[in-house]
Motif scaffolding. Sequence first.
Motif, PDB file in Angstrom:
ATOM      1  N   LYS A  55     -10.370  -2.057  -2.686  1.00 29.28           N
ATOM      2  CA  LYS A  55     -10.396  -2.134  -1.223  1.00 29.28           C
ATOM      3  C   LYS A  55      -9.981  -3.518  -0.751  1.00 29.28           C
ATOM      4  O   LYS A  55      -9.296  -3.656   0.267  1.00 29.28           O
ATOM      5  CB  LYS A  55     -11.793  -1.776  -0.728  1.00 29.28           C
ATOM      6  CG  LYS A  55     -11.894  -1.670   0.788  1.00 29.28           C
ATOM      7  CD  LYS A  55     -13.246  -1.153   1.231  1.00 29.28           C
ATOM      8  CE  LYS A  55     -13.459   0.295   0.837  1.00 29.28           C
ATOM      9  NZ  LYS A  55     -14.709   0.859   1.411  1.00 29.28           N
ATOM     10  N   VAL A  61      -0.846   0.931   3.562  1.00 31.21           N
ATOM     11  CA  VAL A  61      -0.534   2.211   2.915  1.00 31.21           C
ATOM     12  C   VAL A  61       0.648   2.843   3.640  1.00 31.21           C
ATOM     13  O   VAL A  61       0.749   2.793   4.874  1.00 31.21           O
ATOM     14  CB  VAL A  61      -1.743   3.177   2.949  1.00 31.21           C
ATOM     15  CG1 VAL A  61      -1.344   4.549   2.422  1.00 31.21           C
ATOM     16  CG2 VAL A  61      -2.888   2.619   2.121  1.00 31.21           C
ATOM     17  N   VAL A  89      -6.685   6.560  -0.407  1.00 31.27           N
ATOM     18  CA  VAL A  89      -6.832   6.771   1.037  1.00 31.27           C
ATOM     19  C   VAL A  89      -8.276   6.480   1.471  1.00 31.27           C
ATOM     20  O   VAL A  89      -8.525   5.991   2.571  1.00 31.27           O
ATOM     21  CB  VAL A  89      -6.414   8.212   1.419  1.00 31.27           C
ATOM     22  CG1 VAL A  89      -6.774   8.524   2.867  1.00 31.27           C
ATOM     23  CG2 VAL A  89      -4.922   8.397   1.213  1.00 31.27           C
ATOM     24  N   ILE A  92      -9.042   3.037   2.889  1.00 32.53           N
ATOM     25  CA  ILE A  92      -8.516   2.620   4.187  1.00 32.53           C
ATOM     26  C   ILE A  92      -9.677   2.410   5.165  1.00 32.53           C
ATOM     27  O   ILE A  92     -10.571   3.245   5.269  1.00 32.53           O
ATOM     28  CB  ILE A  92      -7.537   3.669   4.737  1.00 32.53           C
ATOM     29  CG1 ILE A  92      -6.297   3.764   3.834  1.00 32.53           C
ATOM     30  CG2 ILE A  92      -7.128   3.338   6.158  1.00 32.53           C
ATOM     31  CD1 ILE A  92      -5.317   4.834   4.256  1.00 32.53           C
ATOM     32  N   LEU A  96      -6.419  -1.460   9.135  1.00 30.52           N
ATOM     33  CA  LEU A  96      -5.475  -1.623   8.039  1.00 30.52           C
ATOM     34  C   LEU A  96      -4.081  -1.202   8.488  1.00 30.52           C
ATOM     35  O   LEU A  96      -3.902  -0.138   9.075  1.00 30.52           O
ATOM     36  CB  LEU A  96      -5.907  -0.782   6.833  1.00 30.52           C
ATOM     37  CG  LEU A  96      -5.097  -1.018   5.549  1.00 30.52           C
ATOM     38  CD1 LEU A  96      -5.508  -2.345   4.920  1.00 30.52           C
ATOM     39  CD2 LEU A  96      -5.311   0.110   4.547  1.00 30.52           C
ATOM     40  N   LEU A  98      -0.528   0.509   8.553  1.00 29.03           N
ATOM     41  CA  LEU A  98       0.002   1.735   7.971  1.00 29.03           C
ATOM     42  C   LEU A  98       1.467   1.883   8.358  1.00 29.03           C
ATOM     43  O   LEU A  98       1.921   1.354   9.379  1.00 29.03           O
ATOM     44  CB  LEU A  98      -0.788   2.958   8.469  1.00 29.03           C
ATOM     45  CG  LEU A  98      -2.300   2.942   8.271  1.00 29.03           C
ATOM     46  CD1 LEU A  98      -2.917   4.178   8.910  1.00 29.03           C
ATOM     47  CD2 LEU A  98      -2.660   2.872   6.789  1.00 29.03           C
ATOM     48  N   ALA A 114      -4.820   1.862  11.157  1.00 29.97           N
ATOM     49  CA  ALA A 114      -5.899   2.852  11.077  1.00 29.97           C
ATOM     50  C   ALA A 114      -6.944   2.579  12.154  1.00 29.97           C
ATOM     51  O   ALA A 114      -7.289   1.428  12.416  1.00 29.97           O
ATOM     52  CB  ALA A 114      -6.543   2.810   9.699  1.00 29.97           C
ATOM     53  N   SER A 117     -11.745   5.346   9.104  1.00 31.31           N
ATOM     54  CA  SER A 117     -11.696   5.247   7.652  1.00 31.31           C
ATOM     55  C   SER A 117     -10.949   6.449   7.097  1.00 31.31           C
ATOM     56  O   SER A 117     -10.836   7.483   7.744  1.00 31.31           O
ATOM     57  CB  SER A 117     -13.112   5.193   7.071  1.00 31.31           C
ATOM     58  OG  SER A 117     -13.819   4.094   7.575  1.00 31.31           O
ATOM     59  N   GLY A 118     -10.400   6.296   5.882  1.00 30.52           N
ATOM     60  CA  GLY A 118      -9.744   7.424   5.241  1.00 30.52           C
ATOM     61  C   GLY A 118     -10.762   8.494   4.874  1.00 30.52           C
ATOM     62  O   GLY A 118     -11.784   8.199   4.246  1.00 30.52           O
ATOM     63  N   GLU A 174       0.723   2.634  -2.176  1.00 28.70           N
ATOM     64  CA  GLU A 174      -0.220   1.533  -1.957  1.00 28.70           C
ATOM     65  C   GLU A 174       0.530   0.203  -1.870  1.00 28.70           C
ATOM     66  O   GLU A 174       1.388  -0.086  -2.698  1.00 28.70           O
ATOM     67  CB  GLU A 174      -1.233   1.457  -3.091  1.00 28.70           C
ATOM     68  CG  GLU A 174      -2.153   2.649  -3.168  1.00 28.70           C
ATOM     69  CD  GLU A 174      -2.889   2.681  -4.489  1.00 28.70           C
ATOM     70  OE1 GLU A 174      -4.004   2.166  -4.549  1.00 28.70           O
ATOM     71  OE2 GLU A 174      -2.320   3.217  -5.449  1.00 28.70           O
TER      72      GLU A 174
END
Length: 695
Positions: A55, A61, A89, A92, A96, A98, A114, A117-118, A174
């Motif tokens: 992380k 990403v 994912v 994330i 972050l 993207l 983002a 969160s993923g 990534e």
Amino acid sequence: MNSFFAVFSQHYSLDTLKSHVSRVRSSGRRNHIFSLSGTSSSCMASIVKCRNLSKNQLGGVIFGCTNNTKSECVTKKLFGLPAQHFSYVKNIEPGLPLFLFNYSERKLYGIYEAVSSGKMYIDSYGWTSGGSERTRYPAQVQIRVRLECQALSETLFKPTIVDNYYSQNHFLFELDHVQASKLISILTSLAFAPSVYTPKNSPKLLSAKQRFPLSIQRKETQAPEPPYFKDDFANSHDHFGTLGNSDDSLCLNGYNLLMEASLVNKNAEPEEKDLIHMKLKELARHRQHSAAAITGQSGEVTYMEDVDLEHETYENGMSTLGNRNNESPCHSLDSYATIAQLCQEMEELKAFKQEQTCKMGTLEKKLAEAELEIRRLRKVCMRFESVPETSMTIGASTGNETAVESPDLNELIFLVGGYDGVSWLKALHSFSPVNDVLKSLKPMSTLRSYASVAKLDEELFVFGGGDGSLLYDTVESYNPVNNQWTLRPSLNRKKGHLASATIHGKIFAVGGGNGAECFSDVEMFDSDVGRWISTRSMLQKRFALAAVELNGALYAVGGYDGIDYLTSAERFDPREHSWTRIESMSTRRGCHSLVAMNEKIYAIGGFDGIEMVPSVEIYDPRVGTWMTGDPMKQSRGYSAAAVLKESIYVIGGLRDNEVLLDTIERYREDVGWEITQKRSVGKRSFASAIVFHND
């Protein structure tokens, strides 16, 4: 146990070895083996191509789309990937960066970020026809637009993430912080500039007079600022403007608010005018926040004093805003973009400096090692110069090749194939432990690692294994007299990590696997018949096992059965043509070494399902039990081992699942284990070792 090391990974590189082993450590289960093809079976798990960044290491990403799905991604503010990609994912977090790659156009879109969160299945029916079935892309994250930019063609962004490409047209999604920062810098330079054009007949704002306070304490927002901004963009919150809610995702720098204001219709309803007024007020706050960040103010923030919005045209409002800050909105935008670019370049310079410092330290270390190696080689040369020329000759010239003379064969250990930390090998070397000399012999016809080797009719037979991506069924033999390789009949199927031994003039190839399943099969090669014949299978499937011959019997020990690492062992008696179980070891182990010395069998090192082990167990067939022996000085697996002159030599291998070893340990019954100072072999793993014994 989630993986069985990088020998069955997609790329077979040492970096991939490390990433898979780190996943092994975090898991603790022992129920999967990786497939070469990335497909799964009853006892195997598929591989997802990923970098496995933590992380903290994850800087961004890339998500994928096509012309058919891009619109839904942007409209729903939702990106998704297949379920297998959830391994990263899930790392994330809000804030972050993207990016969106359109496979149809081969272009990269951004900059997004983002806002959640993923997670799995944020929208269970996304990108499907009318929500008629479950989505194929459940690893999802909610997004907003950070900055609208022109799309980048693949030729422009590929150099930035070239390390992520594993084929001509496919790359890993990534991004580390350096890669993400570079992409952001490129895309920022291609950002769509907000319009500052105002129509000649611009409408008037009819709302009542309002004043901004002379000074207020800057309030903390409910949601904390994403760590990514703080660490990598030097508070780019202040450079790009405060991020609004998801409905204002296009207003990332504040100036799009002016665009909206300038396009309001004369007949706008009171609610719309109030909304515009609020947005202009918010713009003023953003401008002052940015000014405070640039001038170093972090406490009190002074706003515009007396902004009379009544009866002023939008054009005059914009002009007033620019004049009060001694610059036009367009000029300010350019300034902020320049500041952001300078900050980004500073971060890149810091990263470059750190990288160069690391490289310099590595080079200095290698230089020191090279100096030690030069001194060692000088001593070896002096030793050879002091020996008569006739006793130095270990081969006779046959054209351009050198053949090893038979009187010296029993002084040598032959090392076949493997991996040296840089590339997979097809090399054959003779290693003299007495003189610490490694001599290159004629290489095999193909790259070959995690193969098996046996001696038959004064030749070395090498069979199975692979080249880092493919497995073989091929067999070739080496004649040390003329230093030549000969192709031999192939195995009945492709396999790697098998074991072998020679009994009564016949080679037995035992166990192994093909990446999709583990084998209990046994194949026998009879030179009189000239082919491999299937014979009695073992009692248990064994992948990455070890085998040895002792007193005319074949012993198969340990390994991996597709579910767990094994302690069990079994013996094959060719006279009875059957396998029988013998007492089990006390330690699970695979990828270990097995040798016979002084009527005893030594099981050395290997992997126990959690870590590499240094332990040694000794089996005495006369007693029928395993005894605990002295452990090696270092934990290691995937090493090569051989017995020469009442000594066991264990060469190279892997330590702690990830470090390639260049050390050699020697065991003698009267001394125990010791790490030798022999360095001529260097780093070597996944290799096979064998010696020629006097008959």
